[in-house]
Design a protein around this motif. Structure first.
Motif, PDB file in Angstrom:
ATOM      1  N   SER A  39       0.222   0.088   9.674  1.00  8.14           N
ATOM      2  CA  SER A  39       0.195  -0.607   8.382  1.00  8.14           C
ATOM      3  C   SER A  39      -0.925  -1.634   8.332  1.00  8.14           C
ATOM      4  O   SER A  39      -1.597  -1.789   7.309  1.00  8.14           O
ATOM      5  CB  SER A  39       1.537  -1.293   8.125  1.00  8.14           C
ATOM      6  OG  SER A  39       2.566  -0.334   8.032  1.00  8.14           O
ATOM      7  N   PHE A  40      -1.140  -2.340   9.433  1.00  7.47           N
ATOM      8  CA  PHE A  40      -2.225  -3.317   9.520  1.00  7.47           C
ATOM      9  C   PHE A  40      -3.575  -2.625   9.311  1.00  7.47           C
ATOM     10  O   PHE A  40      -4.394  -3.062   8.502  1.00  7.47           O
ATOM     11  CB  PHE A  40      -2.176  -4.006  10.895  1.00  7.47           C
ATOM     12  CG  PHE A  40      -3.350  -4.889  11.180  1.00  7.47           C
ATOM     13  CD1 PHE A  40      -3.381  -6.196  10.735  1.00  7.47           C
ATOM     14  CD2 PHE A  40      -4.440  -4.417  11.908  1.00  7.47           C
ATOM     15  CE1 PHE A  40      -4.460  -7.020  11.006  1.00  7.47           C
ATOM     16  CE2 PHE A  40      -5.522  -5.225  12.184  1.00  7.47           C
ATOM     17  CZ  PHE A  40      -5.532  -6.528  11.729  1.00  7.47           C
ATOM     18  N   VAL A  41      -3.800  -1.530  10.034  1.00  9.56           N
ATOM     19  CA  VAL A  41      -5.061  -0.799   9.919  1.00  9.56           C
ATOM     20  C   VAL A  41      -5.236  -0.261   8.502  1.00  9.56           C
ATOM     21  O   VAL A  41      -6.318  -0.377   7.910  1.00  9.56           O
ATOM     22  CB  VAL A  41      -5.134   0.347  10.958  1.00  9.56           C
ATOM     23  CG1 VAL A  41      -6.290   1.285  10.679  1.00  9.56           C
ATOM     24  CG2 VAL A  41      -5.242  -0.231  12.364  1.00  9.56           C
ATOM     25  N   TYR A 102       0.224  -8.359  -4.264  1.00  8.92           N
ATOM     26  CA  TYR A 102       0.837  -7.169  -4.863  1.00  8.92           C
ATOM     27  C   TYR A 102       0.387  -5.906  -4.123  1.00  8.92           C
ATOM     28  O   TYR A 102      -0.243  -5.017  -4.705  1.00  8.92           O
ATOM     29  CB  TYR A 102       0.498  -7.080  -6.352  1.00  8.92           C
ATOM     30  CG  TYR A 102       0.866  -8.318  -7.123  1.00  8.92           C
ATOM     31  CD1 TYR A 102       2.203  -8.597  -7.400  1.00  8.92           C
ATOM     32  CD2 TYR A 102      -0.101  -9.219  -7.535  1.00  8.92           C
ATOM     33  CE1 TYR A 102       2.549  -9.744  -8.090  1.00  8.92           C
ATOM     34  CE2 TYR A 102       0.239 -10.365  -8.227  1.00  8.92           C
ATOM     35  CZ  TYR A 102       1.568 -10.621  -8.501  1.00  8.92           C
ATOM     36  OH  TYR A 102       1.907 -11.759  -9.180  1.00  8.92           O
ATOM     37  N   LEU A 103       0.712  -5.827  -2.849  1.00 13.14           N
ATOM     38  CA  LEU A 103       0.216  -4.753  -1.996  1.00 13.14           C
ATOM     39  C   LEU A 103       0.568  -3.365  -2.509  1.00 13.14           C
ATOM     40  O   LEU A 103      -0.280  -2.472  -2.510  1.00 13.14           O
ATOM     41  CB  LEU A 103       0.733  -4.939  -0.569  1.00 13.14           C
ATOM     42  CG  LEU A 103       0.118  -6.099   0.188  1.00 13.14           C
ATOM     43  CD1 LEU A 103       0.844  -6.350   1.494  1.00 13.14           C
ATOM     44  CD2 LEU A 103      -1.349  -5.844   0.423  1.00 13.14           C
ATOM     45  N   LEU A 108      -1.299   1.466  -5.194  1.00 12.71           N
ATOM     46  CA  LEU A 108      -1.112   2.511  -6.198  1.00 12.71           C
ATOM     47  C   LEU A 108      -2.379   2.689  -7.018  1.00 12.71           C
ATOM     48  O   LEU A 108      -2.839   3.819  -7.248  1.00 12.71           O
ATOM     49  CB  LEU A 108       0.070   2.183  -7.107  1.00 12.71           C
ATOM     50  CG  LEU A 108       0.310   3.140  -8.285  1.00 12.71           C
ATOM     51  CD1 LEU A 108       0.646   4.540  -7.783  1.00 12.71           C
ATOM     52  CD2 LEU A 108       1.395   2.614  -9.193  1.00 12.71           C
ATOM     53  N   VAL A 109      -2.975   1.599  -7.447  1.00 13.29           N
ATOM     54  CA  VAL A 109      -4.234   1.664  -8.200  1.00 13.29           C
ATOM     55  C   VAL A 109      -5.325   2.296  -7.339  1.00 13.29           C
ATOM     56  O   VAL A 109      -6.103   3.130  -7.804  1.00 13.29           O
ATOM     57  CB  VAL A 109      -4.653   0.266  -8.712  1.00 13.29           C
ATOM     58  CG1 VAL A 109      -6.050   0.286  -9.298  1.00 13.29           C
ATOM     59  CG2 VAL A 109      -3.648  -0.248  -9.732  1.00 13.29           C
ATOM     60  N   VAL A 168       4.056   2.663   0.841  1.00 13.61           N
ATOM     61  CA  VAL A 168       5.363   2.951   1.423  1.00 13.61           C
ATOM     62  C   VAL A 168       5.782   1.869   2.418  1.00 13.61           C
ATOM     63  O   VAL A 168       6.919   1.421   2.432  1.00 13.61           O
ATOM     64  CB  VAL A 168       5.343   4.341   2.107  1.00 13.61           C
ATOM     65  CG1 VAL A 168       6.620   4.598   2.878  1.00 13.61           C
ATOM     66  CG2 VAL A 168       5.110   5.428   1.080  1.00 13.61           C
ATOM     67  N   ARG A 169       4.847   1.442   3.248  1.00 18.75           N
ATOM     68  CA  ARG A 169       5.162   0.465   4.294  1.00 18.75           C
ATOM     69  C   ARG A 169       4.041  -0.568   4.388  1.00 18.75           C
ATOM     70  O   ARG A 169       3.200  -0.512   5.275  1.00 18.75           O
ATOM     71  CB  ARG A 169       5.324   1.173   5.636  1.00 18.75           C
ATOM     72  CG  ARG A 169       5.959   0.295   6.687  1.00 18.75           C
ATOM     73  CD  ARG A 169       6.120   1.046   7.993  1.00 18.75           C
ATOM     74  NE  ARG A 169       6.982   0.347   8.906  1.00 18.75           N
ATOM     75  CZ  ARG A 169       6.636  -0.749   9.581  1.00 18.75           C
ATOM     76  NH1 ARG A 169       5.450  -1.278   9.417  1.00 18.75           N
ATOM     77  NH2 ARG A 169       7.478  -1.325  10.413  1.00 18.75           N
ATOM     78  N   PRO A 170       4.025  -1.505   3.455  1.00 20.20           N
ATOM     79  CA  PRO A 170       2.928  -2.486   3.447  1.00 20.20           C
ATOM     80  C   PRO A 170       3.034  -3.458   4.625  1.00 20.20           C
ATOM     81  O   PRO A 170       4.124  -3.795   5.064  1.00 20.20           O
ATOM     82  CB  PRO A 170       3.110  -3.220   2.119  1.00 20.20           C
ATOM     83  CG  PRO A 170       4.547  -3.067   1.794  1.00 20.20           C
ATOM     84  CD  PRO A 170       4.971  -1.739   2.366  1.00 20.20           C
ATOM     85  N   PHE A 171       1.886  -3.855   5.116  1.00 25.54           N
ATOM     86  CA  PHE A 171       1.823  -4.878   6.164  1.00 25.54           C
ATOM     87  C   PHE A 171       1.817  -6.228   5.458  1.00 25.54           C
ATOM     88  O   PHE A 171       0.818  -6.635   4.871  1.00 25.54           O
ATOM     89  CB  PHE A 171       0.543  -4.696   7.005  1.00 25.54           C
ATOM     90  CG  PHE A 171       0.453  -5.661   8.153  1.00 25.54           C
ATOM     91  CD1 PHE A 171       1.219  -5.467   9.285  1.00 25.54           C
ATOM     92  CD2 PHE A 171      -0.386  -6.742   8.100  1.00 25.54           C
ATOM     93  CE1 PHE A 171       1.134  -6.337  10.357  1.00 25.54           C
ATOM     94  CE2 PHE A 171      -0.481  -7.631   9.159  1.00 25.54           C
ATOM     95  CZ  PHE A 171       0.290  -7.425  10.292  1.00 25.54           C
TER      96      PHE A 171
END
Length: 178
Positions: A39-41, A102-103, A108-109, A168-171
């Protein structure tokens, strides 16, 4: 009266405890660390990509307009308007990912924009247009356009995968407003 005071409806619906297989905390924490690393990467690499692409376009309206015009989709007026908007918008999207604003929405954008880029490259490839995508500023002209188009589409598919991962899995560590 004593029965009413001690009556608790939650006790009636309590599920019996079932013994679960023991999972060591080191396994869970290792899995979490790996997923956090991905997620970080994904977040910071896509921030880098959008910031780099945006910086190459800002102040370079003539080249960006010509790149957009080469796709032969929009009118000259729209080519010019898009050339002025694309760079700052890409830069803003990258900064949003970098700062953690707003990750999910910014990812999404990012995904939508990348799909549109793939559509643009695909239609140029199908129509036999010879152009450089203009994604990261003026590029050296190559004569192997089918290979270039294929590589650009594959690259954008990887970027889409990273953007979807961030949705799906934001850091969320170091995020201002995840």
């Amino acid at each position: 009266m004593c029965c009413i005071e001690n009556w608790r409806p939650a006790l009636l619906f309590r599920r019996p405890q079932v013994a679960s297989p023991r999972v060591s905390t080191s396994t869970v924490s290792m899995k979490t660390r790996i997923l956090d690393g991905v997620s970080f990467v994904a977040r910071f690499f896509m921030a880098y990509i959008w910031i780099t692409a945006g910086l190459h376009k800002i102040g370079n309206n003539l080249n960006v307009t010509q790149s957009i015009q080469a796709y032969d989709i929009f009118t000259p007026a729209w080519n010019h308007i898009l050339a002025q908007l694309i760079g700052p918008l890409e830069l803003a999207g990258g900064l949003m990912l970098l700062m953690g604003l707003y990750l999910r929405k910014s990812s999404l954008v990012s995904t939508i924009v990348l799909v549109l880029f793939i559509i643009g490259i695909s239609q140029a490839w199908i129509r036999g247009l010879e152009l450089n995508c203009g994604c990261f500023g003026p590029e050296e002209a190559t004569t192997n356009y089918p290979k270039q188009y294929f590589e650009t589409i594959v690259r954008d598919l990887v970027f889409i995968a990273l953007s979807v991962w961030t949705m799906v899995r934001p850091f969320t560590r170091w995020a201002v407003r995840p």
